[in-house]
Design a protein around this motif. Sequence first.
Motif, PDB file in Angstrom:
ATOM      1  N   PRO A  65       0.815  -1.230   0.000  1.00  0.00           N
ATOM      2  CA  PRO A  65       0.000   0.000   0.000  1.00  0.00           C
ATOM      3  C   PRO A  65       0.846   1.277   0.000  1.00  0.00           C
ATOM      4  CG  PRO A  65      -0.811  -1.549   1.640  1.00  0.00           C
ATOM      5  CD  PRO A  65       0.492  -2.092   1.137  1.00  0.00           C
ATOM      6  N   LYS A  66       1.994   1.232   0.661  1.00  0.00           N
ATOM      7  CA  LYS A  66       2.875   2.403   0.680  1.00  0.00           C
ATOM      8  C   LYS A  66       3.420   2.690  -0.711  1.00  0.00           C
ATOM      9  CE  LYS A  66       4.275   1.587   5.443  1.00  0.00           C
ATOM     10  NZ  LYS A  66       5.362   1.183   6.342  1.00  0.00           N
ATOM     11  N   ILE A  67       3.816   1.648  -1.418  1.00  0.00           N
ATOM     12  CA  ILE A  67       4.330   1.835  -2.785  1.00  0.00           C
ATOM     13  C   ILE A  67       3.235   2.414  -3.674  1.00  0.00           C
ATOM     14  CG2 ILE A  67       5.114   0.630  -4.873  1.00  0.00           C
ATOM     15  CD1 ILE A  67       6.672  -1.279  -3.005  1.00  0.00           C
ATOM     16  N   VAL A  68       2.039   1.861  -3.608  1.00  0.00           N
ATOM     17  CA  VAL A  68       0.935   2.354  -4.440  1.00  0.00           C
ATOM     18  C   VAL A  68       0.622   3.815  -4.114  1.00  0.00           C
ATOM     19  CG1 VAL A  68      -1.511   2.067  -5.012  1.00  0.00           C
ATOM     20  CG2 VAL A  68      -0.041   0.054  -4.797  1.00  0.00           C
ATOM     21  N   THR A  69       0.594   4.163  -2.845  1.00  0.00           N
ATOM     22  CA  THR A  69       0.323   5.543  -2.434  1.00  0.00           C
ATOM     23  C   THR A  69       1.348   6.499  -3.023  1.00  0.00           C
ATOM     24  OG1 THR A  69      -0.753   4.848  -0.386  1.00  0.00           O
ATOM     25  CG2 THR A  69       0.139   7.093  -0.433  1.00  0.00           C
ATOM     26  N   GLU A  70       2.617   6.134  -2.951  1.00  0.00           N
ATOM     27  CA  GLU A  70       3.679   7.002  -3.465  1.00  0.00           C
ATOM     28  C   GLU A  70       3.662   7.078  -4.991  1.00  0.00           C
ATOM     29  OE1 GLU A  70       5.533   9.128  -1.636  1.00  0.00           O
ATOM     30  OE2 GLU A  70       4.201   8.397  -0.063  1.00  0.00           O
ATOM     31  N   VAL A  71       3.418   5.963  -5.655  1.00  0.00           N
ATOM     32  CA  VAL A  71       3.354   5.970  -7.124  1.00  0.00           C
ATOM     33  C   VAL A  71       2.168   6.807  -7.598  1.00  0.00           C
ATOM     34  CG1 VAL A  71       2.948   4.510  -9.168  1.00  0.00           C
ATOM     35  CG2 VAL A  71       4.659   3.841  -7.461  1.00  0.00           C
ATOM     36  N   ALA A  72       1.079   6.789  -6.859  1.00  0.00           N
ATOM     37  CA  ALA A  72      -0.101   7.582  -7.227  1.00  0.00           C
ATOM     38  C   ALA A  72       0.183   9.076  -7.192  1.00  0.00           C
ATOM     39  CB  ALA A  72      -1.265   7.239  -6.304  1.00  0.00           C
ATOM     40  N   LYS A  73       1.185   9.494  -6.451  1.00  0.00           N
ATOM     41  CA  LYS A  73       1.559  10.913  -6.369  1.00  0.00           C
ATOM     42  C   LYS A  73       2.412  11.353  -7.556  1.00  0.00           C
ATOM     43  CE  LYS A  73       1.714  10.847  -1.314  1.00  0.00           C
ATOM     44  NZ  LYS A  73       2.647  10.916  -0.147  1.00  0.00           N
ATOM     45  N   LEU A  74       2.981  10.406  -8.275  1.00  0.00           N
ATOM     46  CA  LEU A  74       3.875  10.723  -9.387  1.00  0.00           C
ATOM     47  C   LEU A  74       3.083  11.155 -10.615  1.00  0.00           C
ATOM     48  CD1 LEU A  74       6.348   7.709  -9.057  1.00  0.00           C
ATOM     49  CD2 LEU A  74       6.628  10.040  -8.165  1.00  0.00           C
ATOM     50  N   ASN A  75       3.705  11.975 -11.434  1.00  0.00           N
ATOM     51  CA  ASN A  75       3.073  12.472 -12.648  1.00  0.00           C
ATOM     52  C   ASN A  75       3.196  11.418 -13.754  1.00  0.00           C
ATOM     53  OD1 ASN A  75       1.818  14.107 -14.472  1.00  0.00           O
ATOM     54  ND2 ASN A  75       3.561  15.465 -14.787  1.00  0.00           N
ATOM     55  N   ALA A  76       2.500  10.314 -13.534  1.00  0.00           N
ATOM     56  CA  ALA A  76       2.516   9.190 -14.477  1.00  0.00           C
ATOM     57  C   ALA A  76       1.105   8.619 -14.541  1.00  0.00           C
ATOM     58  CB  ALA A  76       3.507   8.123 -14.009  1.00  0.00           C
ATOM     59  N   ASP A  77       0.490   8.746 -15.699  1.00  0.00           N
ATOM     60  CA  ASP A  77      -0.857   8.232 -15.896  1.00  0.00           C
ATOM     61  C   ASP A  77      -0.791   6.985 -16.762  1.00  0.00           C
ATOM     62  OD1 ASP A  77      -2.081  10.311 -14.460  1.00  0.00           O
ATOM     63  OD2 ASP A  77      -2.029  11.614 -16.214  1.00  0.00           O
ATOM     64  N   SER A  78      -1.825   6.166 -16.645  1.00  0.00           N
ATOM     65  CA  SER A  78      -1.800   4.931 -17.417  1.00  0.00           C
ATOM     66  C   SER A  78      -3.131   4.652 -18.087  1.00  0.00           C
ATOM     67  CB  SER A  78      -1.425   3.739 -16.522  1.00  0.00           C
ATOM     68  OG  SER A  78      -2.458   3.470 -15.596  1.00  0.00           O
TER      69      SER A  78
END
Length: 179
Positions: A65-78
């Motif tokens: 969950p920590k990884i997902v939370t941090e990746v969600a903050k990045l300017n990367a859409d899919s």
Amino acid sequence: MTAPAEDVGRAVHVFVDESKRDDYILCAVTVVPSGVDEMRKRMRELCPKGSSRIHMKSVDRKTAPKIVTEVAKLNADSRLYVVKSRKLSEREARDLTLTAAAHDLVELSASRVVIESCDQDREDNRVIRQAVGPQAPFEYLHDRPNNPLLWLPDVHAWAWGRGGSIRRKIEHRIEVITL
């Protein structure tokens, strides 16, 4: 899968990986070229201690969950290309999703597409050539899973497939195309 307002009209780099749960999912994550180095650095920082890469099916329940939370903050859409049919083989599903992605990548003005390498690289190249022609408007290549930017589609697709609160953390970054 959209670019931020300040990057509209600019070419994007795209990182592609598959996910297999009940459905076959091909995930294409866009990153603006000016953000590639910082994104690579951030992904390395998120890599669990003792691991050489982020592969979500191997990440423990506390860290995921920590990884997902941090990746969600990045300017990367899919964009997730999802095949639900059990009538198609895995190769057929991959061809279908990769064809759809290739067409979309032309519209997105992708300049570089990096696909996680597997034993299907030659077939992937054939599918892309058939979809966009022999002179693709973007560079495409296969790279090993230790490329930190290939961890992005793994995180996005895994979180979507996981559902629930994990999906809600990142769903604002994801567009789903069901084929």
